[in-house]
Motif scaffolding. Structure first.
Motif, PDB file in Angstrom:
ATOM      1  N   LYS A  37      -9.879  -8.073  13.635  1.00 16.51           N
ATOM      2  CA  LYS A  37      -9.361  -7.491  12.412  1.00 16.51           C
ATOM      3  C   LYS A  37      -8.103  -6.678  12.694  1.00 16.51           C
ATOM      4  CE  LYS A  37     -12.462  -3.495  12.738  1.00 16.51           C
ATOM      5  NZ  LYS A  37     -13.503  -2.712  12.007  1.00 16.51           N
ATOM      6  N   GLY A  38      -7.354  -6.449  11.631  1.00 15.68           N
ATOM      7  CA  GLY A  38      -6.156  -5.629  11.690  1.00 15.68           C
ATOM      8  C   GLY A  38      -5.837  -5.143  10.293  1.00 15.68           C
ATOM      9  N   THR A  39      -5.219  -3.979  10.174  1.00 16.32           N
ATOM     10  CA  THR A  39      -4.902  -3.429   8.868  1.00 16.32           C
ATOM     11  C   THR A  39      -3.667  -2.547   8.937  1.00 16.32           C
ATOM     12  OG1 THR A  39      -5.790  -2.165   7.001  1.00 16.32           O
ATOM     13  CG2 THR A  39      -6.397  -1.416   9.195  1.00 16.32           C
ATOM     14  N   TRP A  40      -2.950  -2.501   7.821  1.00 18.31           N
ATOM     15  CA  TRP A  40      -1.786  -1.613   7.695  1.00 18.31           C
ATOM     16  C   TRP A  40      -1.788  -1.012   6.308  1.00 18.31           C
ATOM     17  CZ3 TRP A  40       2.066  -1.957   4.015  1.00 18.31           C
ATOM     18  CH2 TRP A  40       3.136  -1.048   4.161  1.00 18.31           C
ATOM     19  N   GLU A  41      -1.385   0.251   6.227  1.00 15.47           N
ATOM     20  CA  GLU A  41      -1.302   0.921   4.932  1.00 15.47           C
ATOM     21  C   GLU A  41      -0.021   1.743   4.879  1.00 15.47           C
ATOM     22  OE1 GLU A  41      -3.661   4.315   2.332  1.00 15.47           O
ATOM     23  OE2 GLU A  41      -4.763   3.082   3.771  1.00 15.47           O
ATOM     24  N   VAL A  55       4.594  -2.544   9.958  1.00 17.89           N
ATOM     25  CA  VAL A  55       3.594  -3.420   9.364  1.00 17.89           C
ATOM     26  C   VAL A  55       2.974  -4.321  10.425  1.00 17.89           C
ATOM     27  CG1 VAL A  55       3.169  -5.206   7.646  1.00 17.89           C
ATOM     28  CG2 VAL A  55       4.795  -3.365   7.156  1.00 17.89           C
ATOM     29  N   LEU A  56       3.837  -4.952  11.208  1.00 19.59           N
ATOM     30  CA  LEU A  56       3.328  -5.852  12.242  1.00 19.59           C
ATOM     31  C   LEU A  56       2.559  -5.097  13.317  1.00 19.59           C
ATOM     32  CD1 LEU A  56       6.426  -8.205  12.621  1.00 19.59           C
ATOM     33  CD2 LEU A  56       4.303  -8.625  11.356  1.00 19.59           C
ATOM     34  N   LYS A  57       2.985  -3.862  13.600  1.00 21.37           N
ATOM     35  CA  LYS A  57       2.276  -3.056  14.590  1.00 21.37           C
ATOM     36  C   LYS A  57       0.852  -2.770  14.109  1.00 21.37           C
ATOM     37  CE  LYS A  57       2.239  -0.617  18.434  1.00 21.37           C
ATOM     38  NZ  LYS A  57       2.411  -1.245  19.761  1.00 21.37           N
ATOM     39  N   GLY A  58       0.729  -2.439  12.812  1.00 23.81           N
ATOM     40  CA  GLY A  58      -0.596  -2.149  12.277  1.00 23.81           C
ATOM     41  C   GLY A  58      -1.482  -3.375  12.198  1.00 23.81           C
ATOM     42  N   LEU A  59      -0.861  -4.549  12.051  1.00 18.90           N
ATOM     43  CA  LEU A  59      -1.641  -5.775  11.921  1.00 18.90           C
ATOM     44  C   LEU A  59      -1.976  -6.414  13.261  1.00 18.90           C
ATOM     45  CD1 LEU A  59       0.093  -7.406   8.838  1.00 18.90           C
ATOM     46  CD2 LEU A  59      -2.111  -6.236   8.920  1.00 18.90           C
TER      47      LEU A  59
END
Length: 366
Positions: A37-41, A55-59
């Protein structure tokens, strides 16, 4: 729990346990698939401004590895939480069981149990310096009640005697529970009586552990009565030299459930009136509403879910609260819309106390 640390000796256990796995024949692999899993907010403007690095770092994927276990005839070899474990369990006789667990840091646990007793031991390596054990035994003594005794190597003990039916007087049934520990004894006496019209009355008195002053005991009286198709209740509590009262009423109304509760404790009055209902019979979506009022103000929540087709689902949630009285201010509003499929999701969140936020992510099992 004794804190154990890795040593050079521990590393030598790994090949030994691995060899054990080969002896077992490693023919069975159990455990769920691992989750990725991965998520960005962040603010929606982040995407508009082309700032994709955050964004890509969070994902970046985060992987939760599952336990992997190989079993055969009571022996098992497993990897869990970063540790290699060897387990052995067996049964003998009608109700006797034995278990042994050893891991790659020389931590070990052993247990022996029967239908009414158990002994559990844990330690580290061959030394008995860190040995800890705990035992329990249960049974029923004639004219006394159910007896449970727990004790351990730290000389701590807990003896509990429970008798649900001491006797009956004037239509009331009496029960008792006594617990003795190193800190003292506590006892609870309870009386229960069924009243006409399916009403019920109960009263209990219980002293704190090691405190034998009746004035310091907790007294609880409770009455429940069916009223107008619902259930009404009144509860009175005297504890720590203070009195508290609580009344409640619950009933099904118009396809939903209504609740009314009022309480008084320490010169403070509290109340909550609420109604919740599913809206599936009125709308073409899976939806529900919950509204109410309490001492802080009024509140409400609306939820809705619907399948949009092509594997896409939509969820919507809205919450609101308005404070009344001297601290009245702007209403608190918050809502969220989420679109998802088996590959991932995107959720837009917005509230009166925060700027809009966008949350995107994914999660799947591999």
């Amino acid at each position: 729990m004794v804190a154990f640390h890795r040593s050079s000796r521990a590393r030598s256990v790994v090949p030994a346990l691995a060899s054990l796995g080969l002896v077992l024949g490693l023919r069975h692999w159990s455990g769920p698939a691992y989750a990725v899993k991965g998520t960005w907010e962040g603010a929606p403007a982040t995407l508009k401004d082309g700032e994709f690095e955050a964004v890509l770092k969070g994902l970046e994927p985060s992987v939760s590895l599952p336990p992997i276990t190989f079993k055969r005839e009571g022996l098992s070899l497993s990897v869990e939480n970063g540790h290699l474990n060897a387990d052995y369990s067996t049964k003998f006789g009608a109700a006797h069981a034995f278990q042994l667990n050893v891991n790659d840091e020389h931590d070990w646990r052993a247990g022996l149990s029967t239908a009414d007793a158990s002994l559990r031991v844990r330690g580290h390596g061959p030394s008995l310096d860190n040995l800890f054990w705990e035992a329990s035994q249960s049974g029923r003594a004639d004219e006394v009640g159910d007896v449970q005794l727990d004790f351990n190597s730290d000389k701590e003990y807990n003896l509990t005697v429970t008798q649900d039916m001491l006797g009956e007087l004037l239509g009331a049934k009496f029960g008792a529970k006594v617990r003795s520990t190193n800190a003292g004894v506590t006892g609870r006496l309870e009386a229960r009586r069924q009243l006409p019209g399916h009403a019920a009355l109960s009263y209990s008195v219980e002293n704190p552990v090691g405190v034998y002053d009746v004035a310091s005991s907790a007294h609880v009286g409770e009455l429940t009565v069916p009223v107008l198709g619902g259930q009404a209740g009144l509860k009175l509590v005297h504890e720590n030299s203070a009195d508290s009262y609580q009344g409640s009423y619950s009933r099904k109304i118009q396809g939903g459930q209504a609740h009314v509760k009022a309480s008084y404790k320490g010169d403070a009055l509290g109340y909550n009136v609420s109604f919740g209902r599913s809206l599936e019979d009125l709308l073409s979506v899976d939806a529900g509403v919950h509204v109410g009022a309490d001492e802080d103000g009024v509140y409400g929540q609306l939820t809705a879910r619907r399948h949009l087709g092509e594997g896409v689902d939509a969820e919507y949630e809205a919450k609101a609260r308005a404070h009344l009285g001297g601290e009245a201010g702007k209403p608190e509003l918050a809502h969220a819309l989420k679109l998802s499929n088996k590959l991932g999701y995107a959720q837009l969140l917005h509230g009166s106390d925060a700027s809009p936020r966008l949350r995107v992510g994914y999660e799947f099992n591999a």
